[in-house]
Structures are given as structure tokens and as C-alpha cells.
Design a protein around this motif. Structure first.
Motif, PDB file in Angstrom:
ATOM      1  N   PRO A  32       0.840  -1.216   0.000  1.00 56.06           N
ATOM      2  CA  PRO A  32       0.000   0.000   0.000  1.00 56.06           C
ATOM      3  C   PRO A  32       0.865   1.253   0.000  1.00 56.06           C
ATOM      4  N   VAL A  33       0.440   2.258  -0.751  1.00 55.50           N
ATOM      5  CA  VAL A  33       1.172   3.529  -0.781  1.00 55.50           C
ATOM      6  C   VAL A  33       0.179   4.679  -0.717  1.00 55.50           C
ATOM      7  N   GLU A  34       0.632   5.764  -0.129  1.00 57.03           N
ATOM      8  CA  GLU A  34      -0.066   7.032  -0.216  1.00 57.03           C
ATOM      9  C   GLU A  34       0.566   7.798  -1.371  1.00 57.03           C
ATOM     10  N   LEU A  35      -0.261   8.419  -2.211  1.00 57.37           N
ATOM     11  CA  LEU A  35       0.238   9.101  -3.398  1.00 57.37           C
ATOM     12  C   LEU A  35      -0.138  10.577  -3.351  1.00 57.37           C
ATOM     13  N   VAL A  36       0.869  11.438  -3.521  1.00 52.68           N
ATOM     14  CA  VAL A  36       0.647  12.880  -3.596  1.00 52.68           C
ATOM     15  C   VAL A  36       1.298  13.380  -4.885  1.00 52.68           C
ATOM     16  N   VAL A  37       0.512  14.019  -5.738  1.00 48.61           N
ATOM     17  CA  VAL A  37       1.017  14.612  -6.975  1.00 48.61           C
ATOM     18  C   VAL A  37       0.985  16.123  -6.808  1.00 48.61           C
ATOM     19  N   VAL A  38       2.130  16.768  -7.027  1.00 45.81           N
ATOM     20  CA  VAL A  38       2.212  18.216  -6.888  1.00 45.81           C
ATOM     21  C   VAL A  38       2.475  18.822  -8.262  1.00 45.81           C
ATOM     22  N   ASP A  39       1.541  19.639  -8.702  1.00 47.52           N
ATOM     23  CA  ASP A  39       1.558  20.231 -10.035  1.00 47.52           C
ATOM     24  C   ASP A  39       2.171  21.622  -9.943  1.00 47.52           C
ATOM     25  N   ASP A  40       3.289  21.806 -10.647  1.00 46.67           N
ATOM     26  CA  ASP A  40       4.016  23.082 -10.619  1.00 46.67           C
ATOM     27  C   ASP A  40       3.465  24.059 -11.658  1.00 46.67           C
ATOM     28  N   GLY A  41       2.113  24.144 -11.728  1.00 51.28           N
ATOM     29  CA  GLY A  41       1.496  25.151 -12.588  1.00 51.28           C
ATOM     30  C   GLY A  41       1.168  24.685 -13.988  1.00 51.28           C
ATOM     31  N   ALA A  72      11.715  22.060  -6.199  1.00 51.91           N
ATOM     32  CA  ALA A  72      12.023  21.944  -4.771  1.00 51.91           C
ATOM     33  C   ALA A  72      10.790  22.310  -3.952  1.00 51.91           C
ATOM     34  N   ALA A  73      10.146  23.411  -4.305  1.00 53.71           N
ATOM     35  CA  ALA A  73       8.934  23.820  -3.599  1.00 53.71           C
ATOM     36  C   ALA A  73       7.826  22.795  -3.788  1.00 53.71           C
ATOM     37  N   ALA A  74       7.718  22.218  -4.983  1.00 56.90           N
ATOM     38  CA  ALA A  74       6.687  21.214  -5.244  1.00 56.90           C
ATOM     39  C   ALA A  74       6.898  19.982  -4.368  1.00 56.90           C
ATOM     40  N   ARG A  75       8.123  19.506  -4.306  1.00 61.80           N
ATOM     41  CA  ARG A  75       8.386  18.344  -3.451  1.00 61.80           C
ATOM     42  C   ARG A  75       8.073  18.658  -1.988  1.00 61.80           C
ATOM     43  N   ASN A  76       8.423  19.854  -1.555  1.00 59.34           N
ATOM     44  CA  ASN A  76       8.135  20.222  -0.167  1.00 59.34           C
ATOM     45  C   ASN A  76       6.640  20.249   0.114  1.00 59.34           C
ATOM     46  N   MET A 198      14.065  19.984   4.653  1.00 58.84           N
ATOM     47  CA  MET A 198      13.485  19.600   3.358  1.00 58.84           C
ATOM     48  C   MET A 198      14.327  20.156   2.200  1.00 58.84           C
ATOM     49  N   PHE A 199      13.721  20.337   1.031  1.00 61.72           N
ATOM     50  CA  PHE A 199      14.445  20.865  -0.124  1.00 61.72           C
ATOM     51  C   PHE A 199      14.591  22.375   0.000  1.00 61.72           C
ATOM     52  N   ASP A 200      15.709  22.889  -0.465  1.00 66.49           N
ATOM     53  CA  ASP A 200      15.964  24.327  -0.444  1.00 66.49           C
ATOM     54  C   ASP A 200      15.218  24.973  -1.612  1.00 66.49           C
ATOM     55  N   GLU A 201      14.225  25.786  -1.304  1.00 66.25           N
ATOM     56  CA  GLU A 201      13.382  26.368  -2.344  1.00 66.25           C
ATOM     57  C   GLU A 201      14.047  27.521  -3.082  1.00 66.25           C
TER      58      GLU A 201
END
Length: 291
Positions: A32-41, A72-76, A198-201
Motif C-alpha cells: 500500500p502507498v499514499e500518493l501525492v502529486v504536486v503540479d508546478d502550474g 524543490a517547492a513542489a516536493r516540499n 526539506m528541499f531548499d526552495e
């Protein structure tokens, strides 16, 4: 030992066609996995693509305004929404073998203390001339068999393969294993990720935001592990290599200013030292001795 849980975080931008393949591979994981998709616009059909997987596996969709390259911001944003013990980062256009997430979790459980786990990526060194050929050899409907065949034939191997072989896959003792911690298929414990910031934005052009995180994870005591069974394929798509190289150099300079480390300074030398050769160079110069 408690069983670890995983959140798969996929940043994306205007790659709806490739994203379908990535999300389908996540849906086929054998844990089982939790899935998060972050769309950078994105301005394409990305939201509609994710909606299909929201219905079938509870995928969450996060949209951030298009203000340039902000992976970086998207991953965060994905990390902030993660509930899993481990965050697995997968780029859109990278497709996972059916047991890849399980292999990531197994690698974390096999280490005492925090780990930074690197998955294996077939095909990430293909170019425009080989795109059609690689597509013809890739069967998305039977990806595990495709990767078995690539491995047996020694084709489309991870571009870090020679590096891994040089050290018999034992990268943890190296002075700078973080140099091959690339974000296309990699994982880290969520608690350590938050601890190191986290990632450096400030990275707003292509490249180096992943090794920058890797550097801080290493400084914080993470053990770097190659998980060959966390297999994936980087699907062919156009790249602007010259633009990427220029952007990456600027990001290396930013890292050098930020850390004031003789090791990080090597990233800015002219001519550039290949990331895969830098550990040998570090040792040869006596900057850091392997543990």
C-alpha cells in the motif's frame, strides 16, 4: 520491528501523457502507498489525470501557481502532506517496477538509524537519437519483464552504473555519497527530511536541489544505500542539455557559497568534475578520507 509506510511524491509540470504511466506504475505497487502529486502550474490535462487516481487509490492533487521552475517547492508541498514514515520521490516520466516501493522500505529497515536510499533508474542517459529505439524496447504493460531484459542484456543501464561497480555497490563509506542522490527515484525518512529543512526552495532552475538535500542528510548522519531492487525506467522525453548544464553550474555555485566546504567547492571547478568521479577526486586530494 514495525512495518514502515510510504508516501510517493510526484512533482510534475505539463507532462500529462508521461504522468499517466508514472501513476499507473504507482497504482501497481505490491504494497500500500499514499500518493501525492504536486503540479508546478501545468496548463495541460494534469489535473484530470490525477483525478482518475484520486478515485481509484485516493491520490491527492496539489496545485501551485506557475512561477517558473519550482520542483524543490513542489516536493516540499508533497512532504507537508505526507503521512508515511518514508517519502519516496519519483519524477513524472519515471515508471516504477511493481516492487520498487517495497524495496525502498526494505532498505530503510535494513539500516540502523536514518537512511537515504537511491533507487535504480534504467534509461536516464538516453538522448534524442536513441529515444525511438528505447520506446520500442519498453513494454509498459510488462515493465518488470522489460527491466529484467535490460539488466540481462546490459542495456539502458543507470548512468551511475560504472560508479556503483567501482565501489561494489557499497557507497555508504564514501566521503560524499550524496553526489549520486538524485531525485528521480529516491527516498528518505520523513522525520529526518523535516529535521534537515526539506528541499531548499532557493533552487529555481534545473539541477542540484536533490544533491543539496543529500549533502544535508549526510551531514545529519544518514547512511546512503543503493537499492537495486527499487527499479524504475526513465521514459524518453526531450531535454535541453545545454540549458540544464548552465543552470546546474549556477546552482553548484550557490551550494559552494552556502556551505563553504572544500568538497562542495569541487562542483564549481573548471573544467567540471563528473559527479560520478568526484569521490575518487576527493580521496586523491585528501579532502576527506573514507570512513
Amino acid at each position: 520491528m514495525s512495518v514502515l509506510s510510504a508516501t510517493v511524491i510526484v512533482p510534475t509540470y505539463n507532462r500529462a501523457d508521461l504522468l499517466v504511466a508514472t501513476l499507473e506504475s504507482v497504482a501497481r505497487q505490491d504494497v500500500p502507498v499514499e500518493l501525492v502529486v504536486v503540479d508546478d502550474g501545468s496548463s495541460d490535462d494534469t489535473a484530470e489525470v490525477v483525478e482518475r487516481y484520486a478515485r481509484s487509490m485516493g491520490a491527492r492533487y496539489v496545485f501551485q501557481e506557475d512561477r517558473g521552475y519550482r520542483v524543490a517547492a513542489a516536493r516540499n508541498e508533497g512532504v507537508r502532506r505526507a503521512t508515511g514514515d518514508v517519502c519516496v520521490f519519483v519524477d513524472s516520466g519515471v515508471v516504477l517496477g511493481s516492487s520498487a516501493v517495497r524495496a525502498h522500505l526494505r532498505a530503510h529497515q535494513g539500516v540502523t538509524g536514518p537512511a537515504a536510499v537511491i533507487g535504480y533508474v534504467y534509461g536516464c542517459e538516453q538522448d534524442e537519437e536513441t529515444t525511438e529505439q528505447m520506446w520500442s524496447e519498453t513494454r509498459l504493460e510488462d515493465l518488470d519483464a522489460t527491466m529484467d531484459r535490460f539488466g540481462e542484456q546490459g542495456r539502458w543501464l543507470d548512468m551511475r552504473e560504472s560508479f556503483y561497480q567501482r565501489y561494489d555497490d557499497d557507497i555508504a563509506p564514501l566521503p560524499a555519497p550524496w553526489l549520486v542522490y538524485w531525485g528521480g527515484n529516491a527516498s528518505v525518512r520523513t522525520d529526518q527530511l523535516c529535521k534537515v529543512g526539506m528541499f531548499d526552495e532557493a533552487f529555481t532552475t534545473w539541477g542540484a536541489e536533490d544533491i543539496d538535500l543529500g549533502y544535508r542528510l549526510h551531514q545529519d548522519g544518514a547512511t546512503f544505500v543503493l537499492a537495486r531492487d527499487a527499479r524504475s525506467v526513465h521514459l524518453p522525453h526531450p531535454k535541453k542539455y545545454a540549458e540544464r548544464e548552465a543552470a546546474c553550474l549556477e546552482n553548484y555555485r550557490y551550494m559552494a557559497q552556502k556551505y563553504a566546504s572544500p568538497v562542495v567547492d569541487l562542483l564549481t571547478e573548471d573544467p567540471l568534475v563528473d559527479l560520478r568521479d568526484m569521490n575518487a577526486e576527493i580521496t586523491a586530494r585528501g579532502l576527506i578520507q573514507p570512513a
